[in-house]
Scaffold this active site. Structure first.
Site, PDB file in Angstrom:
ATOM      1  N   GLU A  80     -38.767  29.537  54.602  1.00 15.92           N
ATOM      2  CA  GLU A  80     -39.089  28.156  54.702  1.00 15.92           C
ATOM      3  C   GLU A  80     -38.471  27.285  54.320  1.00 15.92           C
ATOM      4  O   GLU A  80     -39.099  26.498  53.980  1.00 15.92           O
ATOM      5  CB  GLU A  80     -40.034  28.323  56.406  1.00 15.92           C
ATOM      6  CG  GLU A  80     -41.211  28.387  55.041  1.00 15.92           C
ATOM      7  CD  GLU A  80     -42.151  28.283  55.930  1.00 15.92           C
ATOM      8  OE1 GLU A  80     -43.688  27.884  55.455  1.00 15.92           O
ATOM      9  OE2 GLU A  80     -43.058  28.882  56.994  1.00 15.92           O
ATOM     10  N   CYS A 111     -43.383  32.524  58.522  1.00 18.87           N
ATOM     11  CA  CYS A 111     -43.363  34.067  57.521  1.00 18.87           C
ATOM     12  C   CYS A 111     -42.799  34.887  58.413  1.00 18.87           C
ATOM     13  O   CYS A 111     -42.670  36.172  57.354  1.00 18.87           O
ATOM     14  CB  CYS A 111     -44.538  34.520  57.751  1.00 18.87           C
ATOM     15  SG  CYS A 111     -45.565  32.576  56.383  1.00 18.87           S
ATOM     16  N   SER A 152     -53.174  29.462  48.730  1.00 20.33           N
ATOM     17  CA  SER A 152     -52.508  30.653  49.087  1.00 20.33           C
ATOM     18  C   SER A 152     -50.855  30.261  48.819  1.00 20.33           C
ATOM     19  O   SER A 152     -50.432  30.975  48.449  1.00 20.33           O
ATOM     20  CB  SER A 152     -53.320  30.370  50.220  1.00 20.33           C
ATOM     21  OG  SER A 152     -52.574  29.504  51.257  1.00 20.33           O
ATOM     22  N   ARG A 198     -58.258  26.533  64.342  1.00 18.63           N
ATOM     23  CA  ARG A 198     -58.655  27.104  65.282  1.00 18.63           C
ATOM     24  C   ARG A 198     -57.365  27.584  65.715  1.00 18.63           C
ATOM     25  O   ARG A 198     -57.610  28.825  66.193  1.00 18.63           O
ATOM     26  CB  ARG A 198     -59.573  26.170  66.189  1.00 18.63           C
ATOM     27  CG  ARG A 198     -58.632  25.594  67.101  1.00 18.63           C
ATOM     28  CD  ARG A 198     -59.586  25.086  68.124  1.00 18.63           C
ATOM     29  NE  ARG A 198     -58.657  24.099  69.734  1.00 18.63           N
ATOM     30  CZ  ARG A 198     -58.566  24.297  69.985  1.00 18.63           C
ATOM     31  NH1 ARG A 198     -58.424  25.800  70.956  1.00 18.63           N
ATOM     32  NH2 ARG A 198     -58.313  23.440  71.269  1.00 18.63           N
ATOM     33  N   THR A 200     -55.117  29.077  63.657  1.00 16.93           N
ATOM     34  CA  THR A 200     -54.091  29.893  63.342  1.00 16.93           C
ATOM     35  C   THR A 200     -54.306  31.164  63.140  1.00 16.93           C
ATOM     36  O   THR A 200     -54.098  32.204  62.709  1.00 16.93           O
ATOM     37  CB  THR A 200     -54.576  30.105  61.790  1.00 16.93           C
ATOM     38  OG1 THR A 200     -54.521  27.749  61.331  1.00 16.93           O
ATOM     39  CG2 THR A 200     -54.257  29.919  60.445  1.00 16.93           C
ATOM     40  N   HIS A 233     -48.564  41.212  57.424  1.00 20.64           N
ATOM     41  CA  HIS A 233     -48.620  40.016  56.994  1.00 20.64           C
ATOM     42  C   HIS A 233     -49.457  39.107  56.354  1.00 20.64           C
ATOM     43  O   HIS A 233     -50.929  40.035  56.813  1.00 20.64           O
ATOM     44  CB  HIS A 233     -48.217  38.750  58.069  1.00 20.64           C
ATOM     45  CG  HIS A 233     -47.912  37.661  57.443  1.00 20.64           C
ATOM     46  ND1 HIS A 233     -46.961  37.103  56.143  1.00 20.64           N
ATOM     47  CD2 HIS A 233     -48.222  36.816  57.950  1.00 20.64           C
ATOM     48  CE1 HIS A 233     -46.895  36.111  55.931  1.00 20.64           C
ATOM     49  NE2 HIS A 233     -48.458  35.485  56.810  1.00 20.64           N
ATOM     50  N   ARG A 242     -59.006  42.669  58.005  1.00 20.95           N
ATOM     51  CA  ARG A 242     -59.300  42.196  59.911  1.00 20.95           C
ATOM     52  C   ARG A 242     -59.154  43.248  61.200  1.00 20.95           C
ATOM     53  O   ARG A 242     -59.257  43.333  61.696  1.00 20.95           O
ATOM     54  CB  ARG A 242     -60.097  40.819  60.302  1.00 20.95           C
ATOM     55  CG  ARG A 242     -61.282  40.655  59.077  1.00 20.95           C
ATOM     56  CD  ARG A 242     -61.111  38.647  58.898  1.00 20.95           C
ATOM     57  NE  ARG A 242     -61.457  38.448  60.190  1.00 20.95           N
ATOM     58  CZ  ARG A 242     -61.879  36.830  60.744  1.00 20.95           C
ATOM     59  NH1 ARG A 242     -61.264  36.218  59.264  1.00 20.95           N
ATOM     60  NH2 ARG A 242     -61.401  36.423  61.948  1.00 20.95           N
TER      61      ARG A 242
END
Length: 347
Positions: A80, A111, A152, A198, A200, A233, A242
């Protein structure tokens, strides 16, 4: 058998610590990694971009196993942050390796553009259209200064050559899951991307990775415990653990391929580089599941088995991912802004 014949990665040598970014923006400089699980991120030098990173990654792949350019029938470059809005990166790669008869194209899907490139090449090899194809995920991702992405957004890339002969890692199956989820975007002419807060996490990253992973395991008849390694990812150092826990994977399966805490989010290079890190240590018979995520939104999932050919493969002919992580040179925030062309020198 269709799969990976050789691979190579490239990570810029420069790094900036998240503590240095926090120091500049008044956040807690002691433990900024607690929020994202990131200690540092890679920074492209002033003369590096997504194209140069792609070239270096492919050269590392060819150092491990040389494939003549005339045998390469396709080149797909996912990013990108292609250096040109109108001019392909793929044609530059074709020139570098002498693949003048290759199907060449640039791909963009946030991504997951790198894994989309892998799927395209895999399909063409499997269909018998080409003998070998190159798939590259590469990025020099952008983040507005002071934004969460500033901590990041990093740089790096990985190249895969996929074919049928001397395959070191067979791609058993691949699936995709996609929806129109507006969690991240950048309009034409805007320098920095925006993100939907929210959206994401749950509706974007977690929903798509879990859906693609479950679909893949259902179609191939596997369970989490059937895999030696899992690569998700990695936009930060916490999301992969998580989502892995929700799916039934262990930290021991995830940790070997998780490099974002040390190099940040390489965007299109993220999942391909995590997979590259696992292949650096994998042995014949090891089974891998890799699941990418791209905002907007979608995920690609791969079921991969390392073959006996890995015993004959010269991994040491090119730097491994951890070799490149460990050679880091740390810079301050002003140098970072200069390298990212956010400030310029005046004569």
């Amino acid at each position: 058998m269709v799969g990976i014949v050789t691979y190579g990665s490239y990570i810029p040598i420069y790094r900036i610590k998240t503590a240095e970014i926090a120091r500049m923006w008044g956040d807690n400089p002691e433990h900024p990694e607690k929020g994202l699980g990131l200690f540092a991120k890679s920074v492209p030098a002033y003369d590096e971009d997504a194209a140069t990173i792609a070239v270096e990654a492919l050269r590392n792949a060819l150092r491990r196993k040389n494939i003549p350019g005339e045998k390469i029938g396709a080149i797909f470059v996912g990013s990108e942050s292609h250096p040109y809005a109108v001019k392909p990166t793929a044609s530059l790669i074709a020139e570098v390796v002498g693949a003048y008869k290759a199907h060449a194209a640039d791909l963009e899907f946030a991504c997951k553009a790198g894994t989309a490139a892998m799927q395209n090449v895999y399909a063409m090899v499997k269909a018998g259209m080409i003998d070998y194809g190159v798939a590259i995920g590469t990025d020099t991702s952008q983040g507005q200064p002071g934004d969460a992405l500033d901590y990041s957004a990093s740089a790096g890339g990985t190249a895969y050559i996929i074919g049928k002969d001397e395959v070191i890692a067979e791609i058993n199956h691949t699936v995709s899951f996609v929806t129109d989820t507006p969690d991240f975007w950048r309009r034409e002419g805007q320098r920095y991307p925006s993100h939907g807060g929210r959206f994401t996490g749950e509706p974007a990253y977690f929903k798509h990775i879990m859906s693609a992973a479950r679909m893949l395991m259902e179609e191939v008849g596997t369970k989490p415990e059937d895999y030696d390694y899992v690569v998700f990812h990695q936009p930060n150092g916490k999301f992969p653990y998580r989502v892995g826990k929700r799916l039934g994977f262990t930290k021991e399966q995830i940790k070997p391929g998780l490099v974002s805490p040390y190099i940040g989010n390489t965007y299109s290079g993220g999942t391909p580089t995590g997979l590259s890190t696992v292949l650096d240590i994998a042995k014949p018979g090891d089974r891998i599941i890799a699941v990418s995520f791209g905002s907007g939104a979608g995920s690609d999932a791969f079921d991969i088995t390392v073959t006996d050919e890995m015993e004959n493969f010269n991994k040491d002919a090119a730097p491994k991912v951890w070799d490149m992580i460990n050679r880091a040179k740390y810079i301050d925030y002003a140098t970072y802004l200069k390298f990212r062309r956010m400030i310029v020198e005046v004569d």
